[in-house]
Design a protein around this motif. Structure first.
Motif, PDB file in Angstrom:
ATOM      1  N   ARG A  94     -12.745  29.845  -0.852  1.00 29.51           N
ATOM      2  CA  ARG A  94     -11.670  28.900  -0.520  1.00 29.51           C
ATOM      3  C   ARG A  94     -10.671  29.204   0.298  1.00 29.51           C
ATOM      4  O   ARG A  94     -10.165  30.513   0.319  1.00 29.51           O
ATOM      5  CB  ARG A  94     -11.565  28.317  -1.780  1.00 29.51           C
ATOM      6  N   LEU A  97     -10.812  33.830  -2.891  1.00 28.90           N
ATOM      7  CA  LEU A  97      -9.591  32.853  -2.143  1.00 28.90           C
ATOM      8  C   LEU A  97      -9.209  33.533  -0.936  1.00 28.90           C
ATOM      9  O   LEU A  97      -8.656  34.613  -1.211  1.00 28.90           O
ATOM     10  CB  LEU A  97      -8.609  32.505  -3.225  1.00 28.90           C
ATOM     11  N   ASP A 126      -8.892  24.395   2.566  1.00 27.77           N
ATOM     12  CA  ASP A 126      -9.027  23.338   1.437  1.00 27.77           C
ATOM     13  C   ASP A 126      -7.745  22.988   0.693  1.00 27.77           C
ATOM     14  O   ASP A 126      -8.040  22.098  -0.043  1.00 27.77           O
ATOM     15  CB  ASP A 126     -10.022  24.253   0.328  1.00 27.77           C
ATOM     16  N   ARG A 166      -7.037  16.357  -0.498  1.00 28.93           N
ATOM     17  CA  ARG A 166      -6.672  17.954  -0.536  1.00 28.93           C
ATOM     18  C   ARG A 166      -5.463  18.267  -0.973  1.00 28.93           C
ATOM     19  O   ARG A 166      -4.470  17.360  -0.757  1.00 28.93           O
ATOM     20  CB  ARG A 166      -6.863  18.516   1.037  1.00 28.93           C
ATOM     21  N   VAL A 222      -7.335  24.243  -5.866  1.00 28.97           N
ATOM     22  CA  VAL A 222      -8.323  24.496  -5.047  1.00 28.97           C
ATOM     23  C   VAL A 222      -9.551  24.955  -5.430  1.00 28.97           C
ATOM     24  O   VAL A 222     -10.798  24.734  -4.937  1.00 28.97           O
ATOM     25  CB  VAL A 222      -7.857  25.384  -3.803  1.00 28.97           C
ATOM     26  N   LEU A 223      -9.693  26.138  -6.463  1.00 26.71           N
ATOM     27  CA  LEU A 223     -10.529  26.720  -7.021  1.00 26.71           C
ATOM     28  C   LEU A 223     -11.534  25.826  -8.120  1.00 26.71           C
ATOM     29  O   LEU A 223     -12.619  26.428  -8.617  1.00 26.71           O
ATOM     30  CB  LEU A 223      -9.950  28.019  -7.587  1.00 26.71           C
TER      31      LEU A 223
END
Length: 203
Positions: A33, A68, A87, A127, A201-202
């Protein structure tokens, strides 16, 4: 509780569940990501805040055991490709003359309309983002400006904007332009904000 990575999950799981976790880990390759951090600083404070945000984001990635990539770019170097390929987002800048700093606004001016498909639909919709403002005694005007831009992009805030006021009692030219150092509490707050966006994000 701290998040555990895949290896820890497997080690702590019953045999049947461990087999399923191993199979999932093998058959589902991890996707790296990307988290974009755009910042501008005039006295050094916002730069230090941005660095703390990047450190917090990277730490969250390590804690979660997920790949990441944190791309930290000053506003003058960030472009639409960086925005589209990310992302999630972290933004950090100072408030100057009761407004977002000019360099940061220029970044948004250069990229804003290129993030829409057919002129109406935001490519960046939903996002996550986080925002930190370095300010003298206020900071709310700059925060509102950037928040409004992010709403236009239809980004999703994962936390309230963090405004770090330097508490200057004497607003002279020398005091305002003097290089500034980040405090321990502000550094921790910025790292926490970076970690929250990274974790979102993860997930």
């Amino acid at each position: 509780a701290r998040p555990v990575n895949c290896a820890q999950q497997i080690a702590q799981a019953p045999i049947s569940l461990a087999f399923m976790l191993i199979q999932r880990h093998i058959t589902t390759p991890s996707v790296t990501r990307r988290l974009l951090l755009v910042w501008h600083s005039r006295t050094g404070l916002a730069k230090q805040m941005a660095s703390a945000m990047a450190d917090g984001a990277s730490a969250a990635g390590r804690d979660m055991g997920e790949p990441l990539y944190v791309s930290s770019l000053c506003a003058a170097d960030a472009g639409i490709d960086d925005v589209l390929n990310a992302d999630g987002y972290l933004f950090c800048c100072p408030e100057n003359l009761a407004s977002t700093s000019g360099e940061m606004l220029e970044f948004f001016h250069r990229t804003y309309y290129h993030a829409f498909a057919n002129g109406e639909t935001s490519i960046l919709q939903s996002r996550p983002f986080g925002l930190a403002i370095a300010a003298g005694s206020d900071g709310t005007n700059a925060a509102r400006q950037v928040e409004r831009i992010c709403r236009g992009w239809q980004l999703k805030a994962v936390a309230d904007t963090y405004i770090n006021t330097n508490g200057l009692l004497v607003q002279t030219k020398e005091a305002i332009l003097k290089p500034k150092l980040i405090g321990t509490e502000a550094e921790a707050r910025c790292a926490e904000l970076g970690g929250l966006v990274a974790a979102t994000v993860l997930l």
